[in-house]
Scaffold this active site. Structure first.
Site, PDB file in Angstrom:
ATOM      1  N   ARG A 142       0.856  -1.145  -0.276  1.00  0.00           N
ATOM      2  CA  ARG A 142       0.021   0.086   0.369  1.00  0.00           C
ATOM      3  C   ARG A 142       1.109   1.321  -0.381  1.00  0.00           C
ATOM      4  O   ARG A 142       0.351   2.394  -0.081  1.00  0.00           O
ATOM      5  CB  ARG A 142      -1.407   0.005   1.034  1.00  0.00           C
ATOM      6  CG  ARG A 142      -2.164   1.050   1.286  1.00  0.00           C
ATOM      7  CD  ARG A 142      -2.909   1.259   2.460  1.00  0.00           C
ATOM      8  NE  ARG A 142      -2.217   0.839   3.527  1.00  0.00           N
ATOM      9  CZ  ARG A 142      -2.177   1.704   4.625  1.00  0.00           C
ATOM     10  NH1 ARG A 142      -2.498   3.209   4.489  1.00  0.00           N
ATOM     11  NH2 ARG A 142      -2.022   1.311   5.220  1.00  0.00           N
ATOM     12  N   ASP A 167      -5.198  14.067 -18.612  1.00  0.00           N
ATOM     13  CA  ASP A 167      -5.307  12.351 -18.899  1.00  0.00           C
ATOM     14  C   ASP A 167      -4.844  12.132 -20.284  1.00  0.00           C
ATOM     15  O   ASP A 167      -4.866  13.120 -21.403  1.00  0.00           O
ATOM     16  CB  ASP A 167      -6.957  12.653 -19.481  1.00  0.00           C
ATOM     17  CG  ASP A 167      -7.296  11.167 -19.658  1.00  0.00           C
ATOM     18  OD1 ASP A 167      -6.373   9.954 -20.094  1.00  0.00           O
ATOM     19  OD2 ASP A 167      -7.710  10.362 -18.965  1.00  0.00           O
ATOM     20  N   TYR A 213     -13.711  11.917 -20.523  1.00  0.00           N
ATOM     21  CA  TYR A 213     -14.171  11.354 -20.373  1.00  0.00           C
ATOM     22  C   TYR A 213     -14.940  10.662 -19.668  1.00  0.00           C
ATOM     23  O   TYR A 213     -15.653  11.616 -18.799  1.00  0.00           O
ATOM     24  CB  TYR A 213     -13.080   9.604 -20.276  1.00  0.00           C
ATOM     25  CG  TYR A 213     -13.414   8.513 -19.082  1.00  0.00           C
ATOM     26  CD1 TYR A 213     -14.195   7.675 -20.279  1.00  0.00           C
ATOM     27  CD2 TYR A 213     -13.264   8.247 -17.882  1.00  0.00           C
ATOM     28  CE1 TYR A 213     -14.384   6.832 -19.638  1.00  0.00           C
ATOM     29  CE2 TYR A 213     -13.518   7.364 -17.521  1.00  0.00           C
ATOM     30  CZ  TYR A 213     -14.459   6.362 -18.135  1.00  0.00           C
ATOM     31  OH  TYR A 213     -14.489   5.186 -17.845  1.00  0.00           O
ATOM     32  N   LYS A 244      -5.344   0.684 -20.305  1.00  0.00           N
ATOM     33  CA  LYS A 244      -5.344   1.109 -22.169  1.00  0.00           C
ATOM     34  C   LYS A 244      -4.385   0.816 -22.509  1.00  0.00           C
ATOM     35  O   LYS A 244      -2.770  -0.281 -22.815  1.00  0.00           O
ATOM     36  CB  LYS A 244      -6.010   2.271 -22.626  1.00  0.00           C
ATOM     37  CG  LYS A 244      -6.852   2.974 -21.577  1.00  0.00           C
ATOM     38  CD  LYS A 244      -8.154   2.096 -21.861  1.00  0.00           C
ATOM     39  CE  LYS A 244      -9.263   2.402 -20.837  1.00  0.00           C
ATOM     40  NZ  LYS A 244      -9.551   3.031 -19.621  1.00  0.00           N
TER      41      LYS A 244
END
Length: 386
Positions: free
Chosen positions: A48, A174, A102, A199
């Site tokens: 983490r 982005d 998006y 992606k």
């Protein structure tokens, strides 16, 4: 290694490898431990905390690809975006966001930021003047996306970055659709680069991941929030992502070349009304895209004319998959009004140009002629059955 002297494919292949000192294997070993020594060690490792060996070295690879000092790897693109926003925004702050974003990002902004008293303004357009108009005295962040999803609008990265710096505001982008192969926003003055690594970085439709790349100081600031939100990626998936990025340059260049051919072919098709792709000379931001991209990317969208039922067309495709997500080696299509922008109202979708006839096309590495034949047969089947 002097990273600035390495080529793209060399960075993809070699930077960020975990060296197998014990057995001298050719690929990175996987360290899956969730418990590490804490006495007499320089780094106290914990998944983490984004600092297991595989996380640490993959971050170096992504930083090198995006020309930054540092990076963090997350469990999804939305984990990266939400952590970015929450790391720099607090009650009473304001963020300016591009209107052609998006849909998932839009939904996060509208649904989550008001809970924390964070203000936001969506621009009236994606030109620099639109961002300047939206800035307030309490604006702390400008967030852009270019090329945008799904209409491939192109924002002037350098101009927006200059505006942000003049106003003392952080800028973030982005960069998912372009990928580091086709665009490096840091070179144009942007502060933070975000990717849905699901992606192109993953590229095989089998990984969910996200990434942020920036200066060491900015990444450290984000890290202090990231460890609290717990959006780290499992080390097995980190290893898969590092493996996938080795072919990133080869994959994306092949896909980009295919996309340009397909965009030109579709723009001359009698049953296609509009094609949205910055590589076409008729695209309104074609020259801008040429100035800030190394290639025009492998994503495009097209609008079928009214003679073709868009949903029936997709069902008739044999080779191209009607499938969620994008950027795998296989070609896929979706209807944005049912997927990426489904959370928006019909009025909101139409306001940003998302019609029911719009098809987003993620171009893969297949042979061009096979893709063209598949589209033609699907159109013919749909046309005859309408």
């Amino acid at each position: 290694m002097i990273l600035k002297k390495l080529g793209l494919n060399t960075i993809c292949t070699h930077v960020g490898e975990v060296v197998d000192n014990q057995f001298k294997g050719a690929v990175s070993p996987i360290y899956v431990s969730t418990s590490y020594e804490f006495l007499d060690v320089d780094v106290k490792r914990y998944p983490r905390y984004f600092n297991t060996p595989n996380q640490e070295f993959l971050a170096q690879k992504i930083a090198a690809l995006e020309h930054t000092d540092s990076a963090l790897i997350f469990g999804s693109g939305m984990a990266a975006i939400s952590t970015l926003f929450m790391a720099f925004l607090k009650h009473g702050d304001h963020v300016v966001v591009q209107n052609t974003l998006y849909g998932g990002t839009v939904n996060f902004i509208k649904k989550e930021l008001p809970k924390y008293g964070i203000e936001y303004t969506f621009t009236d357009g994606y030109k620099t003047k639109n961002f300047e108009k939206a800035i307030k005295s309490n604006t702390k962040l400008i967030f852009i996306e270019t090329p945008s999803n799904p209409l491939m609008t192109v924002t002037d990265i350098a101009s927006v970055a200059r505006l942000a710096k003049q106003q003392g505001i952080l800028s973030a982008i982005d960069n998912t659709f372009a990928s580091p192969v086709n665009q490096n926003p840091i070179d144009f003055g942007i502060d933070i680069v975000m990717h849905s690594a699901t992606k192109y970085l993953g590229g095989h439709s089998d990984i969910s991941a996200g990434a942020l790349a920036a200066s060491k100081d900015l990444i450290e600031h984000i890290w202090h929030s990231a460890i609290n939100f717990g959006g780290n990626l499992s080390d097995y998936t980190v290893w898969l992502l590092e493996r996938s990025i080795k072919t990133l340059g080869l994959r994306v260049k092949a896909q980009t070349n295919n996309a340009l051919h397909m965009a030109k072919w579709l723009s001359n098709h009698q049953y296609i009304k509009n094609v949205y792709y910055p590589g076409l000379e008729e695209h309104p931001e074609h020259e801008l895209a040429k100035s800030q991209m190394h290639g025009f990317g492998a994503m495009l969208s097209f609008e079928l004319n009214e003679d073709i039922d868009a949903l029936k067309f997709q069902k008739q495709l044999k080779l191209i998959k009607s499938s969620m997500s994008l950027a795998g080696v296989e070609s896929t299509v979706i209807s944005p009004f049912l997927t990426s922008h489904a959370l928006l109202t019909p009025e909101e979708r139409m306001a940003v140009g998302i019609s029911d006839q719009l098809i987003r096309f993620s171009v893969g590495i297949e042979d061009i002629e096979d893709l063209q034949n598949d589209i033609n047969q699907a159109i013919n089947q749909t046309k005859n059955n309408k």
